[in-house]
Design a protein around this motif. Structure first.
Motif, short mmCIF file in Angstrom:
data_model
loop_
_atom_site.label_atom_id
_atom_site.label_comp_id
_atom_site.label_asym_id
_atom_site.label_seq_id
_atom_site.Cartn_x
_atom_site.Cartn_y
_atom_site.Cartn_z
N THR A 170 0.70 -1.41 -0.18
CA THR A 170 0.07 0.00 0.14
C THR A 170 0.82 1.20 0.03
N ARG A 171 0.30 2.31 -0.47
CA ARG A 171 0.97 3.62 -0.50
C ARG A 171 -0.11 4.57 0.04
N ARG A 172 -0.13 5.31 0.94
CA ARG A 172 -1.10 6.31 1.36
C ARG A 172 -0.69 7.65 1.30
N PHE A 173 -1.58 8.52 0.47
CA PHE A 173 -1.49 9.75 0.72
C PHE A 173 -2.41 10.70 1.75
N VAL A 174 -2.07 11.13 2.67
CA VAL A 174 -2.82 11.77 3.67
C VAL A 174 -2.71 13.36 3.16
N THR A 175 -3.77 14.02 3.06
CA THR A 175 -3.82 15.41 2.73
C THR A 175 -4.72 16.35 3.38
N ASN A 229 -7.99 14.14 4.17
CA ASN A 229 -8.33 13.40 2.97
C ASN A 229 -7.45 12.51 2.96
N PHE A 230 -7.67 11.15 2.28
CA PHE A 230 -6.72 10.26 1.81
C PHE A 230 -6.94 9.34 0.62
N HIS A 231 -5.96 8.91 -0.12
CA HIS A 231 -5.91 8.08 -1.15
C HIS A 231 -4.91 6.95 -0.73
N VAL A 232 -5.61 5.82 -0.71
CA VAL A 232 -4.79 4.42 -0.43
C VAL A 232 -4.81 3.54 -1.58
N ASP A 272 -5.67 -1.30 -6.59
CA ASP A 272 -7.15 -0.94 -6.29
C ASP A 272 -6.97 0.46 -5.61
N HIS A 273 -7.88 1.42 -5.83
CA HIS A 273 -7.82 2.84 -5.07
C HIS A 273 -8.96 2.99 -4.11
N PHE A 274 -8.56 3.57 -3.01
CA PHE A 274 -9.44 3.98 -1.77
C PHE A 274 -9.47 5.40 -1.59
N LEU A 275 -10.41 5.98 -1.80
CA LEU A 275 -10.53 7.65 -1.77
C LEU A 275 -11.52 8.24 -0.57
#
Length: 170
Positions: free
Chosen positions: A92-97, A117-120, A129-132
């Motif tokens: 996984t790679r998570r972007f937390v903004t 906000n997140f984009h995993v 797979d993308h989780f927003l």
């Protein structure tokens, strides 16, 4: 880290951001025990069913609704070979903004309510797979840092659009 600063200061906001980034990194690095150590004994971890995030979770379907015991069991299963949905484990790679301190520290516990906000992105067996969505945390000061008393990951889409399953910790 000092969790005693007021949320109106840049220093408090920076500490909250760094905590959320560290929490995301622990999950991406599959350091689940270290991540679980950040959870308050009264933690509630939820992933509401799409469209139900504004409803009472006690009376509404939740994709995930864990207390400390169930979350500990989830971590133990994810680390074992018995978690077939995660064997081999996902990357996984998570972007937390857009981290925002909404309220706090409040009351005797000094709790702060935080949103982000997140984009995993999850890759497993050649599939991406993308989780927003959005996070809502209730953070409690704990010495030099925070513990998570509430962690809600609200998806902006249905589970089917994200690959049909949520076998990772969002």
């Amino acid at each position: 880290m000092t969790a005693s600063l007021t949320p109106t200061t840049a220093a408090f906001h920076h500490e909250v951001e760094q905590f959320l980034y560290r929490e995301a990194a622990l999950l991406d690095e599959w350091r689940l025990d270290d991540w679980f150590a950040l959870m308050h004994p009264d933690v509630e971890y939820r992933v509401p069913a799409p469209g139900s995030d504004h409803l009472d979770p006690r009376h509404t379907l939740q994709v995930i609704h864990d207390d400390h015991t169930r979350l500990g069991g989830r971590v133990a299963r994810l680390k074992s070979k018995h978690a077939h949905a995660e064997s081999p484990r996902s990357r996984t790679r998570r972007f937390v903004t857009n981290v925002r301190v909404l309220d706090g520290p409040v009351g005797d516990a000094g709790e702060a309510t935080v949103a982000a906000n997140f984009h995993v992105m999850r890759t497993r067996l050649g599939k991406l797979d993308h989780f927003l969505g959005t996070y809502r945390f209730v953070l409690v000061p704990d010495g030099a840092g925070f513990l998570v008393r509430e962690r809600v990951a609200t998806l902006d889409h249905g589970i089917v659009e994200a690959g049909g399953t949520v076998s990772i910790i969002l």
